[in-house]
Scaffold this motif. Structure first.
Motif, PDB file in Angstrom:
ATOM      1  N   VAL A  25     -25.645 -18.197  24.820  1.00 40.93           N
ATOM      2  CA  VAL A  25     -27.266 -18.334  24.307  1.00 40.93           C
ATOM      3  C   VAL A  25     -27.941 -19.126  25.831  1.00 40.93           C
ATOM      4  O   VAL A  25     -28.756 -18.949  26.153  1.00 40.93           O
ATOM      5  N   LEU A  26     -27.359 -19.992  26.312  1.00 40.40           N
ATOM      6  CA  LEU A  26     -27.635 -20.428  27.650  1.00 40.40           C
ATOM      7  C   LEU A  26     -27.980 -19.726  28.671  1.00 40.40           C
ATOM      8  O   LEU A  26     -28.921 -19.835  29.459  1.00 40.40           O
ATOM      9  N   LEU A  27     -26.893 -18.701  28.858  1.00 40.45           N
ATOM     10  CA  LEU A  27     -27.027 -17.917  30.084  1.00 40.45           C
ATOM     11  C   LEU A  27     -28.012 -16.758  29.921  1.00 40.45           C
ATOM     12  O   LEU A  27     -28.599 -16.205  30.877  1.00 40.45           O
ATOM     13  N   THR A  28     -28.395 -16.553  28.424  1.00 39.29           N
ATOM     14  CA  THR A  28     -29.215 -15.360  28.286  1.00 39.29           C
ATOM     15  C   THR A  28     -30.808 -15.931  28.085  1.00 39.29           C
ATOM     16  O   THR A  28     -31.617 -15.002  27.578  1.00 39.29           O
ATOM     17  N   GLY A  80     -27.585  -9.626  27.193  1.00 38.35           N
ATOM     18  CA  GLY A  80     -26.825  -9.723  28.519  1.00 38.35           C
ATOM     19  C   GLY A  80     -27.574 -10.434  29.565  1.00 38.35           C
ATOM     20  O   GLY A  80     -28.829 -10.570  29.636  1.00 38.35           O
ATOM     21  N   ALA A  81     -26.597 -11.213  30.168  1.00 38.60           N
ATOM     22  CA  ALA A  81     -27.304 -12.001  31.413  1.00 38.60           C
ATOM     23  C   ALA A  81     -27.657 -11.401  32.613  1.00 38.60           C
ATOM     24  O   ALA A  81     -26.763 -10.584  32.863  1.00 38.60           O
ATOM     25  N   ARG A  82     -28.696 -11.682  33.094  1.00 41.66           N
ATOM     26  CA  ARG A  82     -29.138 -11.159  34.326  1.00 41.66           C
ATOM     27  C   ARG A  82     -29.054 -12.260  35.388  1.00 41.66           C
ATOM     28  O   ARG A  82     -27.954 -12.473  36.022  1.00 41.66           O
ATOM     29  N   ALA A  83     -30.164 -13.084  35.670  1.00 42.07           N
ATOM     30  CA  ALA A  83     -30.016 -14.258  36.562  1.00 42.07           C
ATOM     31  C   ALA A  83     -29.978 -15.476  35.636  1.00 42.07           C
ATOM     32  O   ALA A  83     -30.602 -15.310  34.390  1.00 42.07           O
ATOM     33  N   ILE A 114     -17.159 -25.856  31.683  1.00 43.92           N
ATOM     34  CA  ILE A 114     -17.253 -24.257  31.869  1.00 43.92           C
ATOM     35  C   ILE A 114     -18.926 -23.870  32.307  1.00 43.92           C
ATOM     36  O   ILE A 114     -18.823 -23.010  33.345  1.00 43.92           O
ATOM     37  N   TYR A 115     -19.724 -24.677  32.037  1.00 42.98           N
ATOM     38  CA  TYR A 115     -21.098 -24.352  32.391  1.00 42.98           C
ATOM     39  C   TYR A 115     -20.978 -24.691  33.901  1.00 42.98           C
ATOM     40  O   TYR A 115     -21.720 -23.653  34.627  1.00 42.98           O
ATOM     41  N   LYS A 116     -20.509 -25.713  34.457  1.00 38.22           N
ATOM     42  CA  LYS A 116     -20.625 -25.982  35.732  1.00 38.22           C
ATOM     43  C   LYS A 116     -19.765 -24.784  36.474  1.00 38.22           C
ATOM     44  O   LYS A 116     -20.177 -24.411  37.709  1.00 38.22           O
ATOM     45  N   LYS A 117     -18.643 -24.540  35.950  1.00 37.80           N
ATOM     46  CA  LYS A 117     -17.663 -23.538  36.630  1.00 37.80           C
ATOM     47  C   LYS A 117     -18.565 -22.004  36.777  1.00 37.80           C
ATOM     48  O   LYS A 117     -18.405 -21.408  37.803  1.00 37.80           O
ATOM     49  N   VAL A 118     -18.992 -21.803  35.542  1.00 35.58           N
ATOM     50  CA  VAL A 118     -19.676 -20.485  35.627  1.00 35.58           C
ATOM     51  C   VAL A 118     -21.103 -20.313  36.435  1.00 35.58           C
ATOM     52  O   VAL A 118     -21.211 -19.308  37.312  1.00 35.58           O
ATOM     53  N   THR A 119     -21.963 -21.295  36.391  1.00 38.50           N
ATOM     54  CA  THR A 119     -23.310 -21.191  37.151  1.00 38.50           C
ATOM     55  C   THR A 119     -23.181 -22.111  38.395  1.00 38.50           C
ATOM     56  O   THR A 119     -24.271 -21.868  39.355  1.00 38.50           O
TER      57      THR A 119
END
Length: 454
Positions: free
Chosen positions: A204-207, A214-217, A255-260
């Protein structure tokens, strides 16, 4: 509890909470007593102070027997301030009534998520709620009307939850459901399936609230995220502390820091040790005192807890706020007049909005998001003069832990279990008093206040 009122903006720009015209908390049999000359209120933590899991701590009943008058009603204002949040207040009140042998009303119970009643700007938005227990009922009880649970989300998008192979769909869905955009996320407490909740909250955060697209930017800033209960650990029947919701939040932040590559930001952090939690609790204490017929204003709060990083830190942080407010009042006649008006109205003042670059005040270190971040800004309008912290030795805190003789070394070796967005300050985790148990805590308060058992 009935709705506490409307938010309005004073001449100084502070957001204040007006009480409803009908008054504050309803008087109940458990809080009526004869007028007293006392001017204090008690804030009790629950886990580690009154119970260990489902097991009552023996000192709890002894303590509450001293708080009753001849008719069996409480003689002083009492509010139970817990970071638990996986049930409704009436359920927690019923549990406490059984444990303590004293009739406790839901108006005396403050769960970690109780201040969310004030966040009316989200009550009619689509919010994703994470936790366990009756989370949908909890959200409705707080005023939210458009609620999406994690189970609803994984049912709508079964391909998102893929860690547990036994729960993967046997057939691929042929269509994408018409699902409303999610506007905000609320973390009530630790869930049961951490991998599912971590995955779907991240989706939900990434989209930007549209997990089916699906996630884009990576959206920046991300959706508003409100979290209740920052406890890293809590004490149940086991000999060692158990993971709390704060541990789940650490996982999500990592997780959020690692991914983004970015920091996860919170719109609001609610529950102990945030200042807004203690101010809300003070409001409930003052309301009880009025219903009990007390003539004196409540000047001192005694916060009894077992966790230095939550109960003691929060009480001391709030006491700093009270002292700061008094200093400001002495130099600002307009502030004095407004505070007198707020006291007369029985209102609850809410923090001014935090601004990027504010620095967060005494407690918060990195909270830069939020127009609704009530827990880390300046609070105003409180009537108490002090909040004294009492640490008991029946829960998370152990008096037998090895502490270096040199205070400087003790500070160096202290591991801060508080949330990432709160600074470690040795003074904030130092209790005003340390006692064996809650019974000794009540005795101490009575001595300090010259409050007799007669």
């Amino acid at each position: 509890m009935r709705h506490l009122g409307r938010l309005w903006r004073s001449a100084t720009g502070l957001l204040l909470l007006q009480p409803p015209a009908s008054g504050g908390v309803q008087a109940t049999a458990s809080v009526r007593c004869k007028t007293q000359s006392a001017s204090f209120g008690l804030l009790f933590d629950i886990d580690g102070v009154l119970v260990r899991g489902r097991t009552p701590i023996p000192a709890a009943r002894d303590a509450f027997r001293k708080l009753l008058d001849a008719s069996g009603a409480l003689r002083v204002p009492v509010v139970f301030v817990t970071n638990a949040g996986n049930c409704l207040r009436q359920a927690k009140a019923a549990q406490l009534s059984d444990v303590l042998g004293v009739p406790i009303s839901q108006e005396q119970v403050m769960l970690s998520h109780s201040p969310l009643r004030m966040f009316e700007q989200y009550h009619h938005k689509h919010v994703l709620v994470s936790g366990q227990g009756p989370v949908e009922d909890i959200a409705k009880n707080l005023g939210f009307t458009q609620i999406v649970t994690i189970d609803m989300l994984r049912e709508a998008f079964p391909l998102l939850d893929m860690v547990d192979q036994t729960r993967r769909p046997k057939e691929l869905p042929t269509t994408t459901p018409d699902f409303p955009k999610i506007d905000a996320i609320i973390l009530f407490g630790e869930p049961i399936r951490w991998e599912t909740n971590l995955q779907l909250v991240m989706d939900v955060l990434l989209t930007d609230g549209r997990p089916g697209t699906g996630a884009r930017a990576v959206p920046h800033p991300h959706l508003p995220l409100l979290a209740c209960n920052m406890d890293l650990m809590w004490m149940a029947e086991a000999k060692m502390p158990r993971f709390g919701h704060g541990t789940f939040m650490v996982c999500l932040e990592s997780i959020y820091k690692k991914v983004t590559g970015r920091e996860l930001k919170y719109e609001a952090l609610i529950g102990k040790p945030s200042e807004v939690t203690y101010q809300y609790a003070e409001y409930l204490v003052r309301t009880q005192a009025r219903e009990m017929g007390w003539q004196n204003p409540v000047k001192t709060l005694y916060a009894i807890g077992d966790n230095p990083m939550a109960d003691i830190y929060g009480a001391n942080l709030y006491s700093r706020h009270l002292q700061r407010s008094l200093r400001e009042e002495r130099g600002d006649r307009q502030a004095v007049a407004e505070r007198v008006q707020a006291r007369a109205a029985g209102g609850l003042a809410v923090a001014r909005p935090a601004r990027p670059g504010d620095g967060g005040g005494d407690g918060a270190a990195r909270t830069t998001r939020g127009h609704a971040m009530h827990g880390a800004g300046e609070l105003a309008g409180a009537a108490a003069l002090a909040c004294r912290s009492i640490l008991v030795c029946t829960g998370v805190y152990s008096p037998h832990a090895q502490v270096p003789a040199d205070p400087a070394e003790a500070v160096k070796e202290t591991v801060f279990h508080g949330h990432r967005d709160f600074r470690f300050d040795p003074e904030l985790v130092e209790p005003t008093y340390t006692v064996a148990d809650v019974d000794a805590a009540v005795d101490l308060v009575f001595r300090e206040e010259n409050f007799t058992l007669a």
